[in-house]
Design a protein around this motif. Sequence first.
Motif, PDB file in Angstrom:
ATOM      1  N   LEU B  63       0.851  -1.198   0.000  1.00 21.94           N
ATOM      2  CA  LEU B  63       0.000   0.000   0.000  1.00 21.94           C
ATOM      3  C   LEU B  63       0.882   1.242   0.000  1.00 21.94           C
ATOM      4  CD1 LEU B  63      -2.615  -1.110   2.687  1.00 21.94           C
ATOM      5  CD2 LEU B  63      -2.868  -1.172   0.195  1.00 21.94           C
ATOM      6  N   GLU B  65      -0.806   4.518  -0.131  1.00 20.77           N
ATOM      7  CA  GLU B  65      -1.659   5.641   0.280  1.00 20.77           C
ATOM      8  C   GLU B  65      -1.976   5.474   1.759  1.00 20.77           C
ATOM      9  OE1 GLU B  65      -2.520   8.258  -1.434  1.00 20.77           O
ATOM     10  OE2 GLU B  65      -1.653   7.589  -3.335  1.00 20.77           O
ATOM     11  N   ALA B  68      -5.485   4.270   2.773  1.00 21.61           N
ATOM     12  CA  ALA B  68      -5.701   2.829   2.554  1.00 21.61           C
ATOM     13  C   ALA B  68      -5.054   2.022   3.679  1.00 21.61           C
ATOM     14  CB  ALA B  68      -5.125   2.421   1.204  1.00 21.61           C
ATOM     15  N   MET B  69      -3.908   2.505   4.182  1.00 22.24           N
ATOM     16  CA  MET B  69      -3.237   1.795   5.285  1.00 22.24           C
ATOM     17  C   MET B  69      -4.098   1.833   6.549  1.00 22.24           C
ATOM     18  SD  MET B  69       0.612   3.219   4.641  1.00 22.24           S
ATOM     19  CE  MET B  69       1.093   3.513   2.936  1.00 22.24           C
ATOM     20  N   TYR B  72      -6.848  -0.595   6.148  1.00 20.18           N
ATOM     21  CA  TYR B  72      -6.360  -1.976   6.257  1.00 20.18           C
ATOM     22  C   TYR B  72      -6.117  -2.359   7.716  1.00 20.18           C
ATOM     23  CZ  TYR B  72      -3.500  -6.119   5.432  1.00 20.18           C
ATOM     24  OH  TYR B  72      -3.005  -7.387   5.436  1.00 20.18           O
TER      25      TYR B  72
END
Lengths: 281, 219
Positions: B63, B65, B68-69, B72
Amino acid sequence: MTRNTMIDGWYPVSLASQLDAHGRRTALMGEPIAVRRGEDGNAQVTGGNGRDLPACIRYGHVWSSLGDPQKPLFAIPEADQPGRRLVEVGVVRVRCSPLRAVENFLDIAHFPFVHTDILGAEPHTEVQNYKVDIREDEDEVWATQVKFYQPQAAKSAEGGITTEYMYRVPAPTCSVLYKTCPPRPAEWDVITLFVQPLAEDLCDVWPWMALFDDETPMTDLIHFQQTIFVQDRSILENQIPRLLPLDPGMEIPTRADLTSVAYRRWLKRHGYTYGAQLVAQ
Amino acid sequence: MKLYDYALSPSCYKVRLMAALIGVTLDIRPVDFHPGCEHRGPELMALNPAGSIPILEDGDLVLTESSAMLVYLAAKAAPQWLGNDTAGRTARVQQWLSFSHRLTASLGAARLHEMLLRPGNIAALREQGIAALRELEAGLVEQHIRGQRFLASDRPTIADVACFPYVALAPDGGVSLDPYPAIRLWSRAVRSLEGFIEMPGIHRLHELTPAPVLKVGEA
């Protein structure tokens, strides 16, 4: 207006390793300057009116002066000792007086509050007595026998130790700190703060280190020192008054501030007042 | 989980903070962003062609971005931080995650300019940063009227973690937080969370000493 006696001093203006033919534009005490690598490989520094300025490369940095330096750049003999790792921490700009940046570096009492759990921790806030003198022969300010309890004094330190320090001010905007070296108890780690005065209330700070540490990756050493310095940065930018007061009356020092008192006295004695405030307002 | 990290990067700090708040351990791989520009070197450019950090690796998953992390980490270890229990809340979280990029582009760029001498039009960056702060202040005031302390809910979500770092570090770029009482209260609420960690420029909350109790005749 009296002559600025700091004009003849040497100041850091670039990392030597990042110098190329294109160079960088920066400033020294309000004057725009250009720093580049010349065809002969040496550093070339040009002043605002195109005149050549003195230049030398030492301790990882390019040094220059707007005036006529009467003596070579101060010596750090330990920097030439074999086996040390030389750490270029990189520039950090701070909106504060260059003298305040140095004064903060000399202070240990703030460690538990600003560098919490790294260079200090409550309740270990006491600054024990230490010695300060202005050495006449070298014309430098020295603080010795400084001891402080630290949870993680250096990247190479495991757990808390009482760290011993010596502080040295060899030039008005430079300080050299000697610190207990966990892997080599007979030696001192060298941590410096080289400050480039851009204006009386603006400076570029170039920390640099010469350490005995064969274990820690270079990036970790850089990040450790950047972390410490950027913790200081927000404090420095909020200090009032912005210029460093050299006359008594504005602030009340305590015993822990002996180094600061000597530093201010030494600055005043030499007329090193660029970035200073002379009459308390 | 391996995080390519820089100690002074607010975007990297988002991921470290999220992990700390939900008790996930990260394997930190320090990147010499400054002065070494390692993020633009061949190894990291191969991993992230955008040439930015953080980068989060977990097995095959890479990843690049930070939002997005956060998604997640939360989805994996603490789904309540996703704030996706109603359609409105889901959308609100997404709204603030997208908004957080404006903070990076304005306040974050102003900070890089003022601190690490990166190029930029500082007056324009500050102006855009102030516009974003005013919008955030208004959003937080509306949340208070709804009786909610955090951006999308009465409990913290990934939206708060995404917006907090660049806002808290606005003064590093010369943008004061003094005019925004709701932002300062929210910053206090975030810093009071269990497991909160600081980064350089963001100070932990020091314990408040109890208010003095004066008895009649003592004053």
